[in-house]
Motif scaffolding. Structure first.
Motif, short mmCIF file in Angstrom:
data_model
loop_
_atom_site.label_atom_id
_atom_site.label_comp_id
_atom_site.label_asym_id
_atom_site.label_seq_id
_atom_site.Cartn_x
_atom_site.Cartn_y
_atom_site.Cartn_z
N TYR A 37 0.58 5.23 1.35
CA TYR A 37 -0.11 6.19 2.19
C TYR A 37 0.56 7.55 1.98
O TYR A 37 1.67 7.64 1.45
CB TYR A 37 0.01 5.82 3.67
N ARG A 38 -0.11 8.59 2.45
CA ARG A 38 0.54 9.91 2.44
C ARG A 38 0.11 10.70 3.66
O ARG A 38 -0.97 10.47 4.22
CB ARG A 38 0.20 10.67 1.17
N GLN A 39 0.97 11.61 4.04
CA GLN A 39 0.67 12.50 5.17
C GLN A 39 1.07 13.91 4.80
O GLN A 39 2.26 14.20 4.62
CB GLN A 39 1.39 12.04 6.43
N ARG B 196 -2.27 10.74 8.46
CA ARG B 196 -1.85 9.86 7.37
C ARG B 196 -3.09 9.21 6.74
O ARG B 196 -3.98 8.77 7.46
CB ARG B 196 -0.88 8.80 7.88
N GLU B 197 -3.11 9.16 5.41
CA GLU B 197 -4.26 8.59 4.73
C GLU B 197 -3.83 7.57 3.69
O GLU B 197 -2.74 7.67 3.10
CB GLU B 197 -5.08 9.69 4.05
N LEU B 198 -4.70 6.60 3.45
CA LEU B 198 -4.44 5.58 2.46
C LEU B 198 -4.63 6.16 1.06
O LEU B 198 -5.65 6.79 0.78
CB LEU B 198 -5.38 4.40 2.67
N SER C 58 -3.80 0.60 -2.79
CA SER C 58 -3.30 -0.71 -2.38
C SER C 58 -3.31 -1.66 -3.57
O SER C 58 -4.09 -1.48 -4.52
CB SER C 58 -4.19 -1.30 -1.28
N TYR D 199 5.03 10.61 1.21
CA TYR D 199 4.39 9.39 0.75
C TYR D 199 5.13 8.19 1.34
O TYR D 199 6.36 8.09 1.22
CB TYR D 199 4.39 9.34 -0.77
N LYS E 187 3.83 0.74 2.55
CA LYS E 187 3.64 -0.23 3.62
C LYS E 187 3.49 -1.61 3.03
O LYS E 187 2.71 -1.84 2.11
CB LYS E 187 2.39 0.10 4.44
N TRP F 101 6.79 -0.49 7.38
CA TRP F 101 6.73 0.83 6.78
C TRP F 101 8.11 1.31 6.34
O TRP F 101 9.12 1.02 6.99
CB TRP F 101 6.19 1.84 7.78
N SER G 289 0.83 -1.20 0.00
CA SER G 289 0.00 0.00 0.00
C SER G 289 0.86 1.25 0.00
O SER G 289 1.99 1.24 0.49
CB SER G 289 -0.90 0.04 1.24
#
Length: 112
Positions: free
Chosen positions: A37-39, A45-47, A50, A93, A96, A102, A35
């Motif tokens: 993710y980004r923050q 942090r958001e998905l 995937s 970014y 995971k 991570w 997957s």
């Protein structure tokens, strides 16, 4: 133990494109769901997207059509192709691997 390392983050102009890479260690990579993710600054942090071991993909609704996740099992690598980038895509970014492994993240900055 799985090690994950992202690369490809950069400063890009709005409307531009960027491809992020995520290299993962381990002979079982092809069996792992992966997957992105980004923050963004000041946000949770958001998905982003995937991909399963079989190549099934899913995306955050807001990003469908602009971002594409893919994988190359021979290279133990997952990619995130990002098109039509917007300033609000600016974030760190993260990649995971299944099992909650991570990477340290790669910074994408989209300038106006």
């Amino acid at each position: 133990q799985v090690q994950v390392a992202e690369s490809g983050g950069d400063l890009v102009q709005a409307g531009g494109s960027l491809r992020l890479s995520c290299a993962a260690s381990g002979s079982s990579f092809r069996l792992n769901a992966m997957s992105w993710y980004r923050q963004a600054p000041g946000k949770q942090r958001e998905l982003v997207a995937s991909i399963t071991s079989g190549g099934y993909t899913s995306y955050a609704d807001s990003l469908k059509g602009r971002f594409t996740i893919s994988r190359d099992n021979a290279k133990n690598t997952v990619y995130l192709q990002m098109n039509s980038l917007k300033p609000e895509d600016t974030a760190v970014y993260y990649c995971k691997a299944e099992g909650n492994y991570w990477g340290k993240g790669t910074l994408v900055t989209v300038a106006t």
